[in-house]
Design an enzyme around this catalytic site. Sequence first.
Site, mmCIF file in Angstrom:
data_model
loop_
_atom_site.group_PDB
_atom_site.id
_atom_site.type_symbol
_atom_site.label_atom_id
_atom_site.label_comp_id
_atom_site.label_asym_id
_atom_site.label_seq_id
_atom_site.Cartn_x
_atom_site.Cartn_y
_atom_site.Cartn_z
ATOM 1 N N PHE A 1 0.861 -1.188 0.000
ATOM 2 C CA PHE A 1 0.000 0.000 0.000
ATOM 3 C C PHE A 1 0.892 1.231 0.000
ATOM 4 C CE2 PHE A 1 -2.280 3.609 1.599
ATOM 5 C CZ PHE A 1 -3.435 3.562 0.834
ATOM 6 N N ASP B 1 9.302 2.903 2.082
ATOM 7 C CA ASP B 1 8.102 3.680 2.393
ATOM 8 C C ASP B 1 7.820 3.515 3.893
ATOM 9 O OD1 ASP B 1 5.604 4.736 2.849
ATOM 10 O OD2 ASP B 1 4.692 3.902 1.036
ATOM 11 N N LYS C 1 2.273 10.984 7.220
ATOM 12 C CA LYS C 1 1.422 10.732 8.395
ATOM 13 C C LYS C 1 1.889 11.470 9.659
ATOM 14 C CE LYS C 1 -1.252 6.908 6.778
ATOM 15 N NZ LYS C 1 -0.803 6.023 5.720
HETATM 16 C C1 LIG Z 1 -0.971 6.109 4.237
HETATM 17 C C2 LIG Z 1 0.145 5.583 3.413
HETATM 18 C C3 LIG Z 1 0.488 6.174 2.189
HETATM 19 C C4 LIG Z 1 -0.311 7.292 1.564
HETATM 20 O O1 LIG Z 1 -0.395 8.422 2.371
HETATM 21 P P1 LIG Z 1 -1.545 9.516 2.091
HETATM 22 O O2 LIG Z 1 -1.166 10.658 2.996
HETATM 23 O O3 LIG Z 1 -2.848 8.887 2.467
HETATM 24 O O4 LIG Z 1 -1.465 9.862 0.657
HETATM 25 C C5 LIG Z 1 1.582 5.675 1.514
HETATM 26 N N1 LIG Z 1 2.301 4.648 2.003
HETATM 27 C C6 LIG Z 1 1.994 4.051 3.172
HETATM 28 C C7 LIG Z 1 2.835 2.927 3.664
HETATM 29 C C8 LIG Z 1 0.893 4.485 3.906
HETATM 30 O O5 LIG Z 1 0.573 3.871 5.043
#
Ligand SMILES: *Cc1c(COP(=O)(O)O)cnc(C)c1O
Length: 406
Positions: A147, A232, A261
């Site tokens: 994700f 990520d 986040k």
């Molecule tokens: C939440 C998330 C994203 C995307 O972040 P947004 O601020 O919602 O665009 C990307 N990678 C990971 C691992 C995430 O948990």
Amino acid sequence: MTPSADTRGSAALIRAEDSVLAHNYHPLPVVVARAEGVWVEDVEGRRYLDMLAGYSALNFGHRHPDLVAAAHRQLDRLTLTSRAFHNDRLASFAERLAALTRTDMVLPMNTGAEAVESGIKIARKWAYEVKGVPADRATIVVAADNFHGRTTTIVSFSTDATARAGFGPFTPGFRVVPYNDLAALEEAVDATTAAVLIEPIQGEAGVNIPDDGYLAGVRDLTRRAGCLFVADEIQSGLGRTGHTLAVDHESVAPDLVLLGKALGGGIVPVSAVVGRREVLEVLRPGEHGSTFGGNPLAAAVGTAVVELLETGGFQLRAAELGGVLREGLGGLVGRGVTGFRARGLWAGVDVDPEIGTGREIGERLLREGVLVKDTHGSTIRLAPPLTITEEELRGALATLEKVLTT
Ligand SMILES: *Cc1c(COP(=O)(O)O)cnc(C)c1O
């Protein structure tokens, strides 16, 4: 208090949302009106323990006093310049974020998806300019069940049918391999590979934790193959796992780390690509940007977030309370829980489908005053604010036990 009082109750507000908002979410039926620390309160004044923490955007709890104070101070001075001009908050934010993450350079953006998009663009440009990949031939190797966000390019390499269906045509240039499989990764990497992009722990997939040695293996493999390792850490980073970054668990330094986040302290969207100078340096004026990226309000809040993490106290807390979480969940295995994965204050809990779907368990927990979110059928995700007390955590575990066993 509120800008213009809306006196409707929960049920009416939920009906109103349903009729006017796009239906891209299916929220639990609770309408939150205020919050402090780990507690939220709905419009009728009922209190709930927040065991989701905005998917880790609220690592420091709701309205952490240091973060709110930093935001207030900045709101009274300067909120936006755009990068057409310099602002007096951005340099120290970037310096301190780079120091915290032991990297050289910072590209500030806003949302997580933008950080991922930026990482992809940087990796491709690096492949053409530094590695010498023929034009438009660069590939990026990613993991199944990833994700990374919701943009068209990012869903192009999602393996979740719901996230993709109806959104094609997709961006080419990605190869998907199974997660936690170094042999498959080795096979997928070749002379066209710009980067390997993975989550050090797959959050959305259910808190999938790779075997020890996987992250070090990815580092070793990417170094040998002459491609970048892009981690990520948007959900796994900034204290959640008991370390500043989840890759710290194996003392691994990726070439690029994507943050988001919690970097915005639950107040404003703040994301960043941080990494090695030789890589981030491929970007030159005009090639990439964002109107809001690096704005002084974001930088002020982001700096206050970095300051909270500089002492290591939150990381330590997550590690220590993680022990309580693992022990509590361990006691539920065979009693409504079929399995769980946890690191720090973060867990994916597989609930016995006989007892209910993840959604149903979430609804039952809600009635008992605990907020969680289900993911993929019968898994629920626990990610409380790192400010939670041991007593509150034990209370949440007791509520989970009650919901699963009675
Ligand atoms: C939440 C998330 C994203 C995307 O972040 P947004 O601020 O919602 O665009 C990307 N990678 C990971 C691992 C995430 O948990």
